[in-house]
Motif scaffolding. Structure first.
Motif, PDB file in Angstrom:
ATOM      1  N   ASP A 123     -31.402 -11.107  -4.583  1.00 18.74           N
ATOM      2  CA  ASP A 123     -32.295 -10.692  -5.666  1.00 18.74           C
ATOM      3  C   ASP A 123     -33.103  -9.447  -5.348  1.00 18.74           C
ATOM      4  O   ASP A 123     -34.300  -9.400  -5.607  1.00 18.74           O
ATOM      5  N   ASP A 124     -32.484  -8.432  -4.777  1.00 15.62           N
ATOM      6  CA  ASP A 124     -33.141  -7.150  -4.551  1.00 15.62           C
ATOM      7  C   ASP A 124     -34.461  -7.316  -3.795  1.00 15.62           C
ATOM      8  O   ASP A 124     -35.540  -7.059  -4.323  1.00 15.62           O
ATOM      9  N   PRO A 125     -34.399  -7.766  -2.540  1.00 17.08           N
ATOM     10  CA  PRO A 125     -35.625  -7.983  -1.769  1.00 17.08           C
ATOM     11  C   PRO A 125     -36.439  -6.698  -1.621  1.00 17.08           C
ATOM     12  O   PRO A 125     -35.885  -5.597  -1.583  1.00 17.08           O
ATOM     13  N   TRP A 126     -37.762  -6.871  -1.550  1.00 17.72           N
ATOM     14  CA  TRP A 126     -38.644  -5.717  -1.390  1.00 17.72           C
ATOM     15  C   TRP A 126     -38.378  -5.033  -0.054  1.00 17.72           C
ATOM     16  O   TRP A 126     -38.129  -5.692   0.961  1.00 17.72           O
ATOM     17  N   THR A 127     -38.516  -3.729  -0.060  1.00 17.69           N
ATOM     18  CA  THR A 127     -38.395  -2.918   1.149  1.00 17.69           C
ATOM     19  C   THR A 127     -39.773  -2.721   1.771  1.00 17.69           C
ATOM     20  O   THR A 127     -40.807  -3.024   1.146  1.00 17.69           O
ATOM     21  N   ALA A 128     -39.794  -2.180   2.973  1.00 15.20           N
ATOM     22  CA  ALA A 128     -41.066  -1.839   3.604  1.00 15.20           C
ATOM     23  C   ALA A 128     -41.839  -0.864   2.722  1.00 15.20           C
ATOM     24  O   ALA A 128     -43.067  -0.978   2.582  1.00 15.20           O
ATOM     25  N   GLN A 129     -41.142   0.082   2.104  1.00 13.25           N
ATOM     26  CA  GLN A 129     -41.806   1.056   1.223  1.00 13.25           C
ATOM     27  C   GLN A 129     -42.458   0.366   0.027  1.00 13.25           C
ATOM     28  O   GLN A 129     -43.548   0.742  -0.402  1.00 13.25           O
ATOM     29  N   ALA A 130     -41.798  -0.645  -0.516  1.00 15.99           N
ATOM     30  CA  ALA A 130     -42.387  -1.388  -1.640  1.00 15.99           C
ATOM     31  C   ALA A 130     -43.688  -2.053  -1.212  1.00 15.99           C
ATOM     32  O   ALA A 130     -44.683  -2.033  -1.946  1.00 15.99           O
ATOM     33  N   PHE A 131     -43.693  -2.646  -0.016  1.00 19.52           N
ATOM     34  CA  PHE A 131     -44.933  -3.262   0.480  1.00 19.52           C
ATOM     35  C   PHE A 131     -46.017  -2.214   0.708  1.00 19.52           C
ATOM     36  O   PHE A 131     -47.187  -2.454   0.409  1.00 19.52           O
ATOM     37  N   LEU A 132     -45.645  -1.062   1.227  1.00 17.28           N
ATOM     38  CA  LEU A 132     -46.631   0.014   1.418  1.00 17.28           C
ATOM     39  C   LEU A 132     -47.269   0.408   0.085  1.00 17.28           C
ATOM     40  O   LEU A 132     -48.491   0.591  -0.002  1.00 17.28           O
TER      41      LEU A 132
ATOM     42  N   SER B 230     -55.260 -13.693   7.188  1.00 18.17           N
ATOM     43  CA  SER B 230     -55.992 -12.444   7.356  1.00 18.17           C
ATOM     44  C   SER B 230     -55.374 -11.413   6.425  1.00 18.17           C
ATOM     45  O   SER B 230     -54.277 -11.634   5.889  1.00 18.17           O
ATOM     46  N   PRO B 231     -56.050 -10.290   6.218  1.00 13.58           N
ATOM     47  CA  PRO B 231     -55.475  -9.279   5.328  1.00 13.58           C
ATOM     48  C   PRO B 231     -54.114  -8.775   5.823  1.00 13.58           C
ATOM     49  O   PRO B 231     -53.918  -8.593   7.027  1.00 13.58           O
ATOM     50  N   LEU B 232     -53.199  -8.571   4.902  1.00 11.58           N
ATOM     51  CA  LEU B 232     -51.921  -7.951   5.226  1.00 11.58           C
ATOM     52  C   LEU B 232     -52.191  -6.471   5.479  1.00 11.58           C
ATOM     53  O   LEU B 232     -52.961  -5.843   4.751  1.00 11.58           O
ATOM     54  N   THR B 233     -51.569  -5.908   6.499  1.00  8.89           N
ATOM     55  CA  THR B 233     -51.831  -4.515   6.860  1.00  8.89           C
ATOM     56  C   THR B 233     -50.551  -3.690   6.809  1.00  8.89           C
ATOM     57  O   THR B 233     -49.446  -4.230   6.745  1.00  8.89           O
ATOM     58  N   MET B 234     -50.721  -2.384   6.890  1.00  8.48           N
ATOM     59  CA  MET B 234     -49.575  -1.468   6.910  1.00  8.48           C
ATOM     60  C   MET B 234     -48.642  -1.797   8.080  1.00  8.48           C
ATOM     61  O   MET B 234     -47.431  -1.627   7.968  1.00  8.48           O
ATOM     62  N   ALA B 235     -49.201  -2.268   9.180  1.00  7.25           N
ATOM     63  CA  ALA B 235     -48.389  -2.605  10.348  1.00  7.25           C
ATOM     64  C   ALA B 235     -47.485  -3.815  10.095  1.00  7.25           C
ATOM     65  O   ALA B 235     -46.548  -4.050  10.863  1.00  7.25           O
ATOM     66  N   ASP B 236     -47.731  -4.566   9.019  1.00 14.34           N
ATOM     67  CA  ASP B 236     -46.960  -5.771   8.708  1.00 14.34           C
ATOM     68  C   ASP B 236     -45.741  -5.518   7.822  1.00 14.34           C
ATOM     69  O   ASP B 236     -44.915  -6.416   7.644  1.00 14.34           O
ATOM     70  N   VAL B 237     -45.606  -4.316   7.266  1.00 11.45           N
ATOM     71  CA  VAL B 237     -44.617  -4.129   6.205  1.00 11.45           C
ATOM     72  C   VAL B 237     -43.175  -4.300   6.687  1.00 11.45           C
ATOM     73  O   VAL B 237     -42.340  -4.809   5.925  1.00 11.45           O
ATOM     74  N   GLU B 238     -42.863  -3.920   7.897  1.00  8.39           N
ATOM     75  CA  GLU B 238     -41.489  -4.090   8.386  1.00  8.39           C
ATOM     76  C   GLU B 238     -41.135  -5.576   8.499  1.00  8.39           C
ATOM     77  O   GLU B 238     -40.043  -6.003   8.126  1.00  8.39           O
ATOM     78  N   ARG B 239     -42.072  -6.376   9.010  1.00  7.85           N
ATOM     79  CA  ARG B 239     -41.838  -7.819   9.126  1.00  7.85           C
ATOM     80  C   ARG B 239     -41.722  -8.453   7.738  1.00  7.85           C
ATOM     81  O   ARG B 239     -40.879  -9.338   7.521  1.00  7.85           O
ATOM     82  N   CYS B 240     -42.547  -8.001   6.787  1.00  2.58           N
ATOM     83  CA  CYS B 240     -42.447  -8.520   5.420  1.00  2.58           C
ATOM     84  C   CYS B 240     -41.076  -8.221   4.833  1.00  2.58           C
ATOM     85  O   CYS B 240     -40.441  -9.089   4.224  1.00  2.58           O
ATOM     86  N   ALA B 241     -40.597  -6.993   5.019  1.00  2.00           N
ATOM     87  CA  ALA B 241     -39.283  -6.609   4.504  1.00  2.00           C
ATOM     88  C   ALA B 241     -38.184  -7.441   5.173  1.00  2.00           C
ATOM     89  O   ALA B 241     -37.212  -7.841   4.519  1.00  2.00           O
ATOM     90  N   GLU B 242     -38.342  -7.713   6.455  1.00  2.00           N
ATOM     91  CA  GLU B 242     -37.378  -8.558   7.177  1.00  2.00           C
ATOM     92  C   GLU B 242     -37.334  -9.959   6.568  1.00  2.00           C
ATOM     93  O   GLU B 242     -36.258 -10.514   6.316  1.00  2.00           O
ATOM     94  N   LEU B 243     -38.514 -10.546   6.328  1.00  4.61           N
ATOM     95  CA  LEU B 243     -38.565 -11.876   5.719  1.00  4.61           C
ATOM     96  C   LEU B 243     -38.003 -11.856   4.301  1.00  4.61           C
ATOM     97  O   LEU B 243     -37.288 -12.787   3.902  1.00  4.61           O
ATOM     98  N   GLU B 244     -38.309 -10.820   3.536  1.00  4.18           N
ATOM     99  CA  GLU B 244     -37.773 -10.696   2.173  1.00  4.18           C
ATOM    100  C   GLU B 244     -36.258 -10.755   2.174  1.00  4.18           C
ATOM    101  O   GLU B 244     -35.648 -11.407   1.328  1.00  4.18           O
ATOM    102  N   SER B 245     -35.625 -10.053   3.127  1.00  2.00           N
ATOM    103  CA  SER B 245     -34.161 -10.015   3.158  1.00  2.00           C
ATOM    104  C   SER B 245     -33.567 -11.384   3.480  1.00  2.00           C
ATOM    105  O   SER B 245     -32.466 -11.702   3.046  1.00  2.00           O
ATOM    106  N   VAL B 246     -34.317 -12.211   4.203  1.00  2.00           N
ATOM    107  CA  VAL B 246     -33.877 -13.575   4.500  1.00  2.00           C
ATOM    108  C   VAL B 246     -34.145 -14.498   3.310  1.00  2.00           C
ATOM    109  O   VAL B 246     -33.313 -15.314   2.934  1.00  2.00           O
ATOM    110  N   LEU B 247     -35.315 -14.348   2.702  1.00  2.00           N
ATOM    111  CA  LEU B 247     -35.745 -15.252   1.632  1.00  2.00           C
ATOM    112  C   LEU B 247     -35.081 -14.970   0.291  1.00  2.00           C
ATOM    113  O   LEU B 247     -34.834 -15.894  -0.488  1.00  2.00           O
ATOM    114  N   PHE B 248     -34.827 -13.706   0.003  1.00  3.77           N
ATOM    115  CA  PHE B 248     -34.340 -13.320  -1.326  1.00  3.77           C
ATOM    116  C   PHE B 248     -33.111 -12.406  -1.228  1.00  3.77           C
ATOM    117  O   PHE B 248     -33.084 -11.332  -1.823  1.00  3.77           O
ATOM    118  N   PRO B 249     -32.072 -12.825  -0.516  1.00  2.97           N
ATOM    119  CA  PRO B 249     -30.951 -11.922  -0.251  1.00  2.97           C
ATOM    120  C   PRO B 249     -30.166 -11.488  -1.490  1.00  2.97           C
ATOM    121  O   PRO B 249     -29.637 -10.386  -1.521  1.00  2.97           O
TER     122      PRO B 249
END
Length: 158
Positions: A27-36, A6-25
């Motif tokens: 390599d400068d993982p994206w922040t919630a602000q980057a996803f926004l 389904s479409p990624l939404t603004m409500a998803d950005v914190e979870r995306c940032a959490e996964l980024e920090s696990v997946l790309f520790p």
């Protein structure tokens, strides 16, 4: 459980940032602000993979150019490590490629040269290595392949 795209939404950005920090520790993982910022850009398409209401993956592509000079660029694909090897990355990529193919032109992406599972997926779906970017990922200094896929060169996800 079934994974639903389904479409990624603004409500998803914190979870995306959490996964980024696990997946790309390293390599400068994206922040919630980057996803926004990515979600706010009108030329981007972002999709979420959800299982039982929980975000387990995300992906995004930029649709660039106009007329005869169109192309697309995969910006990110990430899947929760607990959900790896279940076809979620392939499903997310298929969604991005369908959108990119309707936009027209080639699709580009960068991938770490040591990320063999991702390189295998991209190769199966029609991408080829067209160059190497030395020390592309920071701060780790890891190299990246630049890969290209011609429009409609679907390859296979199986």
């Amino acid at each position: 459980m079934t994974v639903i795209l389904s479409p990624l939404t603004m409500a998803d950005v914190e979870r995306c940032a959490e996964l980024e920090s696990v997946l790309f520790p390293g390599d400068d993982p994206w922040t919630a602000q980057a996803f926004l910022s990515e979600l706010a850009a009108p030329h981007n398409h972002y999709v979420a993979a959800r299982e039982g209401g929980t975000l387990v993956g995300y992906a995004g592509v930029a649709l660039l150019g106009q007329g005869e000079s169109v192309e697309s660029e995969v910006h990110t694909i990430g899947v929760d490590p607990l959900s790896h090897r279940r076809g979620i990355g392939g499903a997310l990529l298929a969604d991005l490629l369908a959108v990119a193919d309707s936009h027209g032109g080639p699709v580009f992406l960068e991938v770490r040269t040591d990320n063999e599972p991702a390189i295998e997926l991209y190769t199966r779906t029609g991408f080829v290595v067209v160059g190497t970017r030395r020390k592309y990922y920071q701060p780790s200094g890891a190299d990246a392949y630049t890969m290209r896929r011609e429009v409609g060169n679907g390859g296979t996800l199986s």
